[in-house]
Design a protein around this motif. Structure first.
Motif: not given
Length: 341
Positions: A42-47, A24-33, A57-67, A17-19
């Motif tokens: 599932t959210r567990t699988k995404i995390q 106009n995206q509001t700041l939201i945790r990436i797992d919820k996004f 994100v933008n070619d860099k790894e992030v943590k589940p709490n990344y906005k 997937h590429q998203i």
């Protein structure tokens, strides 16, 4: 308990997937996004996927709490291409050690992959299970892996417990989650561990250079908590037979922990054990080692015993298996070598 620590045989990651986040995206945790954009996930699988580096994100790894920010380019890549999770039943013989209506214990041969994955869609233990048993349960988020509550590597031999009922799956998964299942492995390693008995408590995670490889990280913020208890049971001068008890169950845990300790498994190509690490450089010794490598063309690792509480009868279950022929033969050769040289 999940099976996200599955075996990878791939050479690269596959983009699923590429998203591109809306302007106009509001700041939201990436797992919820991602929960809103990835159906049937599932959210567990995404995390877990984020923690394992499968989301960038933008070619860099992030943590589940990344906005997520407006315009972010998000790529979800997995170690296998998209595929239907339907498993093809195959009439493959199983070495069943124990069976009742709720579970079975099998002794897996080295070389058999536990479940279908990239480059190994057939001929796996799961293909055999679906042929011999009907309506095996599946854990949430592990479609296509009926009956499995844990796994061992393709080239590791030994014991696995399989759930035949939902009740057994839930009870066994809880014991794995609580680290109360006894799992003992025998490994032939290079050198003699010092001290000869101890506990390795070092985080493990995927290597940033090669995601098929598990690395040890002394920084507690990197990787996942992993504990291996080991004891040397046979000193063969250049190699040792070591008993390992898993407290946690991470991908390649024993292989990575023993490498960290300075004692890679004998003939473990992934972790540097497929070359002479101890001993002389004489041609006679080299020929001897090469001959041993031919006898056991894999990492010398066997899941020897398994103990747990039966999830239905509540009785203590304990199973043990003999070392496979290739490990026995190599051990005998090392015993003779150190005795007569």
């Amino acid at each position: 308990m999940s099976l996200k620590d599955f075996e990878e045989e791939d050479d690269s990651l596959y983009e699923h997937h590429q998203i591109i986040a809306d302007p106009n995206q509001t700041l939201i945790r990436i797992d919820k996004f991602l929960m809103d954009r990835l159906p049937n996930t599932t959210r567990t699988k995404i995390q877990s996927g984020i923690k394992d580096g499968f989301v960038q994100v933008n070619d860099k790894e992030v943590k589940p709490n990344y906005k997520v920010h407006p315009g972010d380019r998000i790529i979800i890549a997995l170690p296998e291409p998209p595929r239907d999770t339907e498993v093809v039943p195959e009439n493959i013989p199983l070495n069943i050690v124990f069976e009742d209506e709720h579970l079975l214990v099998v002794n897996k041969e080295a070389g058999m992959v536990v479940h279908p994955a990239y480059q190994n869609w057939t001929g796996t233990l799961v293909n055999a299970l679906t042929y011999h048993f009907q309506n095996l349960p599946e854990m949430e988020g592990n479609d296509g892996r009926p009956g499995l509550v844990h796994r061992i590597d393709k080239d590791t031999s030994g014991l696995l417990v399989i759930a035949k009922s939902e009740l057994a799956m839930t009870g066994l998964a809880k014991q794995f989650f609580d680290h109360s299942i006894e799992r003992t492995y025998y490994a032939l390693v290079w050198g003699i561990p010092e001290p000869e008995k101890g506990t390795i408590t070092i985080n493990l995670g995927r290597s940033p250079k090669d995601r098929r490889v598990t690395m040890a990280f002394e920084d507690d913020s990197i990787g996942r908590h992993a504990i291996t208890h080991y004891e040397t049971i046979q000193d063969l001068r250049y190699v040792a037979l070591v008993k390992c008890n898993l407290e946690t169950g991470r991908t390649h845990q024993i292989r990575a922990h023993m490498k960290y300790l300075g004692h890679p498994l004998f003939n473990d190509a992934t972790y540097g054990g497929d070359r002479i690490l101890k001993g002389t450089q004489f041609s006679k010794f080299k020929s001897f080692v090469d001959n041993c490598f031919r006898i056991i063309p894999r990492q010398a690792l066997h899941a020897k015993s398994l103990g747990f509480i039966h999830p239905v009868t509540k009785k203590r279950m304990q199973f043990s298996s003999e070392l496979p022929e290739d490990m026995r033969e190599v051990l005998e050769k090392w015993e003779n070598y150190v005795q007569y040289t």
